[in-house]
Design an enzyme around this catalytic site. Structure first.
Site, PDB file in Angstrom:
ATOM      1  N   ARG A  46       0.850  -1.203   0.000  1.00 35.10           N
ATOM      2  CA  ARG A  46       0.000   0.000   0.000  1.00 35.10           C
ATOM      3  C   ARG A  46       0.879   1.245   0.000  1.00 35.10           C
ATOM      4  O   ARG A  46       0.612   2.213  -0.689  1.00 35.10           O
ATOM      5  CB  ARG A  46      -0.935   0.006   1.230  1.00 35.10           C
ATOM      6  CG  ARG A  46      -2.000  -1.070   1.181  1.00 35.10           C
ATOM      7  CD  ARG A  46      -3.076  -0.848   2.247  1.00 35.10           C
ATOM      8  NE  ARG A  46      -2.579  -0.944   3.604  1.00 35.10           N
ATOM      9  CZ  ARG A  46      -2.486  -2.058   4.317  1.00 35.10           C
ATOM     10  NH1 ARG A  46      -2.879  -3.206   3.793  1.00 35.10           N
ATOM     11  NH2 ARG A  46      -2.038  -2.045   5.561  1.00 35.10           N
ATOM     12  N   LYS A 136     -12.737  14.792   5.136  1.00 36.99           N
ATOM     13  CA  LYS A 136     -13.855  14.204   4.393  1.00 36.99           C
ATOM     14  C   LYS A 136     -14.613  13.214   5.270  1.00 36.99           C
ATOM     15  O   LYS A 136     -14.009  12.479   6.051  1.00 36.99           O
ATOM     16  CB  LYS A 136     -13.298  13.498   3.157  1.00 36.99           C
ATOM     17  CG  LYS A 136     -14.266  12.512   2.543  1.00 36.99           C
ATOM     18  CD  LYS A 136     -13.658  11.676   1.472  1.00 36.99           C
ATOM     19  CE  LYS A 136     -14.127  10.248   1.678  1.00 36.99           C
ATOM     20  NZ  LYS A 136     -13.899   9.392   0.520  1.00 36.99           N
ATOM     21  N   GLU A 177     -19.863  14.324   2.271  1.00 31.57           N
ATOM     22  CA  GLU A 177     -19.972  13.432   1.119  1.00 31.57           C
ATOM     23  C   GLU A 177     -21.125  12.428   1.242  1.00 31.57           C
ATOM     24  O   GLU A 177     -20.948  11.322   1.774  1.00 31.57           O
ATOM     25  CB  GLU A 177     -18.661  12.651   0.916  1.00 31.57           C
ATOM     26  CG  GLU A 177     -18.708  11.744  -0.311  1.00 31.57           C
ATOM     27  CD  GLU A 177     -17.431  10.915  -0.518  1.00 31.57           C
ATOM     28  OE1 GLU A 177     -16.516  11.004   0.313  1.00 31.57           O
ATOM     29  OE2 GLU A 177     -17.370  10.189  -1.510  1.00 31.57           O
ATOM     30  N   LYS A 219     -19.403  16.965  -1.543  1.00 28.70           N
ATOM     31  CA  LYS A 219     -18.913  15.954  -2.495  1.00 28.70           C
ATOM     32  C   LYS A 219     -20.065  14.996  -2.730  1.00 28.70           C
ATOM     33  O   LYS A 219     -20.488  14.275  -1.820  1.00 28.70           O
ATOM     34  CB  LYS A 219     -17.701  15.224  -1.917  1.00 28.70           C
ATOM     35  CG  LYS A 219     -17.224  14.050  -2.789  1.00 28.70           C
ATOM     36  CD  LYS A 219     -15.798  13.649  -2.434  1.00 28.70           C
ATOM     37  CE  LYS A 219     -15.387  12.389  -3.163  1.00 28.70           C
ATOM     38  NZ  LYS A 219     -13.943  12.137  -3.081  1.00 28.70           N
TER      39      LYS A 219
HETATM   40  P1  13P Z   1     -14.518   7.197  -6.254  1.00 25.94           P
HETATM   41  O1  13P Z   1     -14.300   8.316  -7.231  1.00 25.94           O
HETATM   42  O2  13P Z   1     -13.729   5.976  -6.559  1.00 25.94           O
HETATM   43  O3  13P Z   1     -15.969   6.942  -6.000  1.00 25.94           O
HETATM   44  O4  13P Z   1     -13.891   7.666  -4.867  1.00 25.94           O
HETATM   45  C1  13P Z   1     -14.187   8.889  -4.333  1.00 25.94           C
HETATM   46  C2  13P Z   1     -14.316   8.798  -2.889  1.00 25.94           C
HETATM   47  O5  13P Z   1     -13.711   9.558  -2.187  1.00 25.94           O
HETATM   48  C3  13P Z   1     -15.245   7.792  -2.321  1.00 25.94           C
HETATM   49  O6  13P Z   1     -15.479   8.060  -0.993  1.00 25.94           O
END
Ligand code: 13P
Length: 335
Positions: A46, A136, A177, A219
């Site tokens: 990772r 986030k 988000e 988001k």
């Molecule tokens: P994806 O664009 O792969 O959906 O990932 C964005 C993200 O931050 C998901 O929580």
């Protein structure tokens, strides 16, 4: 609350023609992604993969902020530089995923609630000291006959408000988000209905909690049909309905709106974003915060040939570039 620090961070993040790159996959998500392509998800693998993402030359032309995961926030390059310092040297803002994942929210099977408020204040403080300027928090919603239930949307919204309050008090920009999952056979109209209702619930709770709206970023998933829907939505419908949803259900003074790619095809995510800019001028800056749609090709190339870091970084840069073009509606000019 110091609002200036929040608006300054947002203006850097939303600078045209850039967007945000999400590399904040949790360990379980990384395990799944690596397993699919035959890579062992060890801490070192990772780290090595994230090192190539963080050190990609010229990525700062297209990317204003990286969202990291706790493990990545603490990792270093092979030659001993912290990932955070590598990004800071390129004037890229550091974001951090601060939720702790989701859990079931009975009685409706499929409803999920996001965990992580316990200890959040302390975590934010530590991340801030490490260099984070934004955070986030993701909630997910499954579309089915019973879900998402109103009580689930309300509960997640209340948690979003609490999270946003703690972030803003710490001088960290909260990305809120809410992701309506693309899994399932729902129509674009169903997705529109759920997304608008959910946004109404979320912004009501944020306003009740006196969240400084110009100091947050939304988001969101796009308004789009489910992956298994009989009729798959086209870019012009996705753009039209997403923009209608956002202009009618998001406060005009919000700092910015960014999209997740959510399992859309890479090109599809780029085309859909590009199409949105036909509706300009929009009341808020609009860009991408993709994970998979920018990383997919780079990840695959690294899995096949881990020693050819440059090949993988070039694919990352190319994906960032086309999404940067889409962010200003210029992507189609290339086709
Ligand atoms: P994806 O664009 O792969 O959906 O990932 C964005 C993200 O931050 C998901 O929580």
């Amino acid at each position: 609350m110091e609002t200036k620090i929040l608006t300054e961070t947002i203006s850097r993040l939303m600078t045209s023609p850039k967007g945000i790159l999400a590399i904040d996959e949790s360990i379980p998500t990384c395990n799944k992604r690596f397993e699919k392509i035959g890579v062992v998800s060890s801490e070192e693998n990772r780290r090595a993969y994230r090192e190539l993402l963080v050190t990609a030359p010229n990525i700062e032309k297209y990317i204003s902020g990286y969202i990291l995961f706790d493990e990545t926030m603490r990792q270093k390059t092979l030659d001993g530089k912290s990932f955070v310092s590598v990004l800071q040297e390129k004037n890229i803002d550091i974001g951090i995923k601060v939720d702790m994942g989701t859990k079931d929210f009975p009685p409706h099977i499929g409803d999920k609630i996001t965990d992580g408020l316990v200890g959040l204040v302390e975590r934010l403080q530590e991340y801030k000291e490490m260099g984070a300027t934004f955070a986030k928090w993701r909630a997910i919603y499954n579309i089915s006959n019973e879900t998402p239930s109103e009580s689930c949307m309300e509960a997640n919204a209340e948690i979003f408000a609490e999270y946003a309050y703690e972030c803003q008090s710490a001088g960290i920009v909260p990305i809120v988000e809410p992701e309506i999952l693309i899994d399932g056979d729902h129509t674009i109209e169903q997705c529109f209905k759920i997304t608008t209702k959910n946004l109404d619930i979320i912004f009501k709770k944020l306003l009740e909690k006196n969240i400084f709206i110009p100091g947050i970023i939304l988001k969101t998933s796009m308004v789009i049909s489910g992956k298994e829907a009989e009729v798959q939505s086209k870019a012009d419908d996705v753009a039209k309905m997403t923009i209608k949803c956002l202009t009618e259900h998001v406060p005009k003074e919000i700092g910015g709106i960014v999209f997740l790619s959510g399992g859309q095809g890479d090109d599809e995510a780029t085309e859909n974003l590009n199409e949105m800019h036909k509706y300009e001028p929009l009341p808020w800056p609009l860009t991408f915060s993709y994970g998979r749609a920018i990383q997919n090709k780079a990840l695959l190339s690294w899995a096949k040939n881990p020693s050819d870091i440059s090949a993988s970084q070039e694919l990352l840069l190319a994906a960032a570039k086309i999404n940067s073009l889409a962010r200003t509606g210029e992507y189609s000019k290339l086709k």
